[in-house]
Write a protein that holds these residues in place. Structure first.
Motif, mmCIF file in Angstrom:
data_model
loop_
_atom_site.group_PDB
_atom_site.id
_atom_site.type_symbol
_atom_site.label_atom_id
_atom_site.label_comp_id
_atom_site.label_asym_id
_atom_site.label_seq_id
_atom_site.Cartn_x
_atom_site.Cartn_y
_atom_site.Cartn_z
ATOM 1 N N UNK A 203 0.840 -1.198 0.000
ATOM 2 C CA UNK A 203 0.000 0.000 0.000
ATOM 3 C C UNK A 203 0.877 1.252 0.000
ATOM 4 N N UNK A 204 0.357 2.345 -0.553
ATOM 5 C CA UNK A 204 1.123 3.586 -0.636
ATOM 6 C C UNK A 204 0.358 4.698 0.054
ATOM 7 N N UNK A 205 1.098 5.684 0.507
ATOM 8 C CA UNK A 205 0.504 6.842 1.161
ATOM 9 C C UNK A 205 0.716 8.087 0.308
ATOM 10 N N UNK A 206 -0.372 8.747 -0.044
ATOM 11 C CA UNK A 206 -0.246 10.059 -0.681
ATOM 12 C C UNK A 206 0.042 11.115 0.371
ATOM 13 N N UNK A 207 -0.581 10.945 1.524
ATOM 14 C CA UNK A 207 -0.323 11.772 2.699
ATOM 15 C C UNK A 207 -0.257 10.822 3.890
ATOM 16 N N UNK A 208 0.229 11.291 5.051
ATOM 17 C CA UNK A 208 0.359 10.367 6.188
ATOM 18 C C UNK A 208 -0.929 9.659 6.568
ATOM 19 N N UNK A 209 -2.096 10.289 6.326
ATOM 20 C CA UNK A 209 -3.360 9.650 6.715
ATOM 21 C C UNK A 209 -4.180 9.191 5.516
ATOM 22 N N UNK A 273 5.379 -7.437 2.176
ATOM 23 C CA UNK A 273 4.810 -7.062 0.893
ATOM 24 C C UNK A 273 3.656 -8.009 0.584
ATOM 25 N N UNK A 274 2.583 -7.459 0.001
ATOM 26 C CA UNK A 274 1.514 -8.316 -0.497
ATOM 27 C C UNK A 274 2.002 -9.060 -1.729
ATOM 28 N N UNK A 275 1.639 -10.321 -1.828
ATOM 29 C CA UNK A 275 1.975 -11.137 -2.986
ATOM 30 C C UNK A 275 0.683 -11.728 -3.541
ATOM 31 N N UNK A 276 0.369 -11.394 -4.772
ATOM 32 C CA UNK A 276 -0.799 -11.953 -5.439
ATOM 33 C C UNK A 276 -0.345 -12.972 -6.481
ATOM 34 N N UNK A 277 -0.958 -14.145 -6.443
ATOM 35 C CA UNK A 277 -0.625 -15.227 -7.368
ATOM 36 C C UNK A 277 -1.850 -15.490 -8.246
ATOM 37 N N UNK A 278 -1.661 -15.404 -9.555
ATOM 38 C CA UNK A 278 -2.721 -15.657 -10.514
ATOM 39 C C UNK A 278 -2.198 -16.617 -11.583
ATOM 40 N N UNK A 279 -3.066 -17.038 -12.479
ATOM 41 C CA UNK A 279 -2.606 -17.885 -13.572
ATOM 42 C C UNK A 279 -3.367 -17.591 -14.853
#
Length: 282
Positions: A203-209, A273-279
């Motif tokens: 996830x990323x933060x544009x601002x602290x909240x 880190x989130x890890x998403x596995x698809x196929x």
């Protein structure tokens, strides 16, 4: 059959510090890339979802971690990166692996991953067993510390390359997601039927909240292109010792958390880190 790992959704990929994971296996200049994938993370995914002799691909390969770990595990690797200085690093790291006796081959092309299929050999189309990648999180990531006596602490090597080159780190939210859609579509063309697509992110933060679920947004886009969901995992960015997390956060990460908490925002250190596995459908 692929080399199977114990079934778990938690990947212990930072039991060793990142610098120890790279020491002797990557050229020193690799530190200049602002957002390197952990080698043990890449190796875990490659062992879990491929077999020796398979083809592994990274459409945003940076300094080449995915390909390097692939060839060191007896898989072939192909990749693309938009920044010439990073593709040069990837070539150097693959060359170093060859001097260590790795006989699998790795190939890196310089270009825009939104056109990934056109940048890679036609002979590899429909042959990739695993796509493993991580998109840029933003304009600035961790970087390195530079200090001089009597001066403030400064960061170096903390931004991506040429702003005008089309790097997704600079294009804004909507264009980032649209670019990701094109990249995933190109990867679908490269994957064999039933091939695996793995991406990591935070996830990323544009601002602290203002916390944005970037991995979830990327996952939704990948589904819209036609990939099938397999599982969601977490790759640790902290060591696990006797049931306790030993964080690996750098000074700037610690400072950001302390500042946010001083402002009354209950921010925590990022530990995975989130890890998403698809196929690709068969």
């Amino acid at each position: 059959m692929a080399e199977l790992l114990p079934v778990t959704s938690v990947w212990l990929t930072c039991q060793r510090p990142a610098r120890d994971q790279r020491r002797g296996r990557y050229v020193e200049e690799t530190s200049k890339h602002p957002a390197k994938m952990l080698p043990d993370l890449a190796a875990h995914a490659i062992k879990a979802y491929t077999a020796p002799g398979d083809l592994v691909m990274d459409p945003m390969c940076g300094s080449g971690t995915t390909m390097v770990e692939a060839v060191r595990l007896g898989r072939d690797g192909i990749g693309v990166d938009i920044e010439p200085k990073f593709t040069a690093l990837a070539h150097a790291n693959l060359a170093l692996a060859a001097t260590h006796g790795c006989t699998a081959w790795g190939q890196v092309a310089c270009g825009d991953a939104r056109d990934v299929a056109s940048l890679l050999p036609a002979s590899s189309h429909g042959k990739v067993s695993l796509v493993l990648t991580s998109p840029p999180y933003g304009r600035r990531t961790h970087g390195l510390v530079r200090t001089k006596p009597g001066e403030r602490v400064h960061k170096r090597d903390h931004v991506y390359g040429d702003r005008g080159a089309g790097n997704l780190a600079y294009v804004g939210w909507e264009r980032l997601l649209d670019g990701w859609r094109r990249i995933v579509a190109g990867c679908m063309e490269m994957l064999r039927p039933g091939g695996t697509f793995v991406f990591t992110g935070r996830p990323v933060r544009r601002t602290p909240d203002d916390l944005i679920d970037l991995p979830g947004e990327l996952f939704t886009v990948a589904l819209s292109v036609g990939l099938e969901p397999v599982e969601r995992c977490v790759a640790m960015l902290a060591a696990v010792r006797d049931g306790q997390l030993i964080h690996r956060a750098n000074m700037f990460g610690l400072m950001a958390v302390r500042k946010a908490r001083a402002d009354g925002i209950p921010v925590a250190l990022v530990a995975h880190e989130d890890v998403y596995v698809l196929r690709r459908p068969r």
